[in-house]
Write a protein that holds these residues in place. Sequence first.
Motif, PDB file in Angstrom:
ATOM      1  N   GLY A   1      -3.905  14.176  -5.784  1.00 20.44           N
ATOM      2  CA  GLY A   1      -3.711  13.599  -4.456  1.00 20.44           C
ATOM      3  C   GLY A   1      -3.485  14.658  -3.389  1.00 20.44           C
ATOM      4  N   LYS A   2      -3.831  14.301  -2.185  1.00 20.12           N
ATOM      5  CA  LYS A   2      -3.660  15.207  -1.042  1.00 20.12           C
ATOM      6  C   LYS A   2      -2.234  15.098  -0.526  1.00 20.12           C
ATOM      7  N   GLY A   3      -1.680  16.222  -0.147  1.00 19.52           N
ATOM      8  CA  GLY A   3      -0.331  16.224   0.415  1.00 19.52           C
ATOM      9  C   GLY A   3      -0.309  15.642   1.811  1.00 19.52           C
ATOM     10  N   GLY A   4       0.811  15.024   2.153  1.00 22.06           N
ATOM     11  CA  GLY A   4       0.942  14.446   3.482  1.00 22.06           C
ATOM     12  C   GLY A   4       1.092  15.510   4.559  1.00 22.06           C
ATOM     13  N   ASN A   5       0.628  15.182   5.747  1.00 17.45           N
ATOM     14  CA  ASN A   5       0.709  16.130   6.860  1.00 17.45           C
ATOM     15  C   ASN A   5       2.129  16.194   7.410  1.00 17.45           C
ATOM     16  N   GLY A   6       2.489  17.370   7.887  1.00 12.32           N
ATOM     17  CA  GLY A   6       3.772  17.527   8.552  1.00 12.32           C
ATOM     18  C   GLY A   6       3.754  16.924   9.940  1.00 12.32           C
TER      19      GLY A   6
ATOM     20  N   GLY B   1       5.677  16.579   5.019  1.00 12.76           N
ATOM     21  CA  GLY B   1       4.883  15.582   4.305  1.00 12.76           C
ATOM     22  C   GLY B   1       5.178  15.588   2.806  1.00 12.76           C
ATOM     23  N   GLY B   2       4.934  14.451   2.157  1.00  9.93           N
ATOM     24  CA  GLY B   2       5.174  14.355   0.720  1.00  9.93           C
ATOM     25  C   GLY B   2       4.050  14.980  -0.087  1.00  9.93           C
ATOM     26  N   SER B   3       4.367  15.374  -1.310  1.00 10.51           N
ATOM     27  CA  SER B   3       3.362  15.982  -2.189  1.00 10.51           C
ATOM     28  C   SER B   3       2.454  14.914  -2.786  1.00 10.51           C
ATOM     29  N   GLY B   4       1.217  15.297  -3.057  1.00  4.91           N
ATOM     30  CA  GLY B   4       0.266  14.388  -3.688  1.00  4.91           C
ATOM     31  C   GLY B   4       0.549  14.215  -5.169  1.00  4.91           C
ATOM     32  N   GLY B   5       0.038  13.145  -5.732  1.00  4.57           N
ATOM     33  CA  GLY B   5       0.284  12.854  -7.136  1.00  4.57           C
ATOM     34  C   GLY B   5      -0.558  13.708  -8.065  1.00  4.57           C
TER      35      GLY B   5
ATOM     36  N   TYR C   1     -11.104   9.568 -11.493  1.00  4.74           N
ATOM     37  CA  TYR C   1      -9.691   9.325 -11.213  1.00  4.74           C
ATOM     38  C   TYR C   1      -9.285  10.148 -10.000  1.00  4.74           C
ATOM     39  N   LYS C   2      -8.602   9.497  -9.064  1.00  2.56           N
ATOM     40  CA  LYS C   2      -8.064  10.182  -7.886  1.00  2.56           C
ATOM     41  C   LYS C   2      -6.631   9.719  -7.686  1.00  2.56           C
ATOM     42  N   ALA C   3      -5.734  10.678  -7.664  1.00  2.42           N
ATOM     43  CA  ALA C   3      -4.323  10.348  -7.534  1.00  2.42           C
ATOM     44  C   ALA C   3      -3.993   9.929  -6.105  1.00  2.42           C
ATOM     45  N   GLU C   4      -2.822   9.354  -5.942  1.00  6.31           N
ATOM     46  CA  GLU C   4      -2.375   8.902  -4.633  1.00  6.31           C
ATOM     47  C   GLU C   4      -2.034  10.093  -3.735  1.00  6.31           C
TER      48      GLU C   4
ATOM     49  N   GLY D   1      -1.718  18.191  -4.163  1.00  5.60           N
ATOM     50  CA  GLY D   1      -1.469  19.167  -3.111  1.00  5.60           C
ATOM     51  C   GLY D   1      -0.064  19.064  -2.548  1.00  5.60           C
ATOM     52  N   LEU D   2       0.470  20.185  -2.070  1.00  3.32           N
ATOM     53  CA  LEU D   2       1.787  20.201  -1.457  1.00  3.32           C
ATOM     54  C   LEU D   2       1.725  19.593  -0.067  1.00  3.32           C
ATOM     55  N   GLY D   3       2.833  18.989   0.327  1.00  4.01           N
ATOM     56  CA  GLY D   3       2.890  18.403   1.658  1.00  4.01           C
ATOM     57  C   GLY D   3       3.005  19.456   2.749  1.00  4.01           C
TER      58      GLY D   3
END
Length: 403
Positions: free
Chosen positions: A70-75, A95-99, A119-122, A173-175
């Motif tokens: 998963g993609k990390g959330g934006n700051g 932002g939160g980290s992706g799964g 498969y694609k994580a949240e 990914g890291l947020g």
Amino acid sequence: MSSVWSFHFPNMFLWRLGQGMTAGRSLCNSQRIFTVFVQVSVQRTYASKQSEKKKARAFVDWRRVSVEGGKGGNGCSAFIREFGRPFGGPGGGDGGSGGNIVIKANKRVKSLAKVKSIYKAENGSPGRNNSCHGKNASHTVIPVPVGTCIKENGNVVIDLERNGDAVVVAHGGLGGKGNQFFLSNEDKAPTLATAGESGEKCVLDLELRTIAHVGLVGFPNAGKSTLLRAISRAQPTVAAYPFTTLKPHVGIIQYEDFEQVAVADIPGLIRGAHLNKGLGHSFLRHIERCCFLLFVVDLSVREPWTQVDDLMYELEIYQSGLSSRPHAAVANKMDLPGTSEKLTLLQEHVDMPVIPISAKEGRDVGMVINHIRELYDRDMAQVANQKGETENQSHKKTVLLEW
């Protein structure tokens, strides 16, 4: 007279019409009930007569899977706006980290049929104002059977041999960082906020290899399924045509001392199986995990010893050293006439123990069970010796380091 007829005719007509409609309605209901009964009976008959080929469609031992974390959330870039704090400063959260994508071995899963192709994580949640950080995304867990081998570009990444073994195949990914993170003495009001990182992406090959102590290897219609039914509680399909078994079956032999030995019925191999002919590589890989092999020989053929030579050749060509594992020959179908002479010739041509049996009648099947236990005890003793040598070497190294 005419008045009486005119009075009774409509009433009689209506009465007859009502009787006809009632009869027609009951007839329609009976026809519907009969149709439903026929459909249910046909479906039950069709389901009961399903062939082994149709049942084996649910068994999948190879999958190519594309996984992406998963993609990390934006700051967030925001400032605190509160009463009495005209210069509240930056308040944008991270932002939160992706799964992650996790593959985990589960003993309750028997096939790779339910494994998807993609498969694609949240994705992680973005940061918000008032110093609120985004939520980390939950991980995506892919349950696979015990004995699944994970490969990437033909190279083995990990082998999930025990129940509960898990591996992260794609990290999320890291947020991103909010502007609150960049607050410093030099910059009291930063407006910088970073975007979240993308998750890892890769393509994996999942291969299921049956885990069993003993592997029953033989040509089609040699009696492997019948032998497995005779020595265990497994119920593979048995028929008088080749390639009856289209998926590996595993049976458990229970001994008096409560020891359990797993026996796998490998589907029939043919000449040229190492070239992927017949079932080919699809089921040759299931033999790799077997500690020792039993070559089931059909004594009804003209030269049964050629089957052993061909099987050992196919195994050795597929993987070097596979045919040199502890093995024995099981001469099946001794209940047929003329097999005693062929048994003598088989014992002269092969250099391995030969056990004559009749799996159909259950004759001398106990000899096979006893020989399997001997091979099992010998293998367990060898494993214990290797473990003891490893512990001794590690102990010596520890003593040297302390000295």
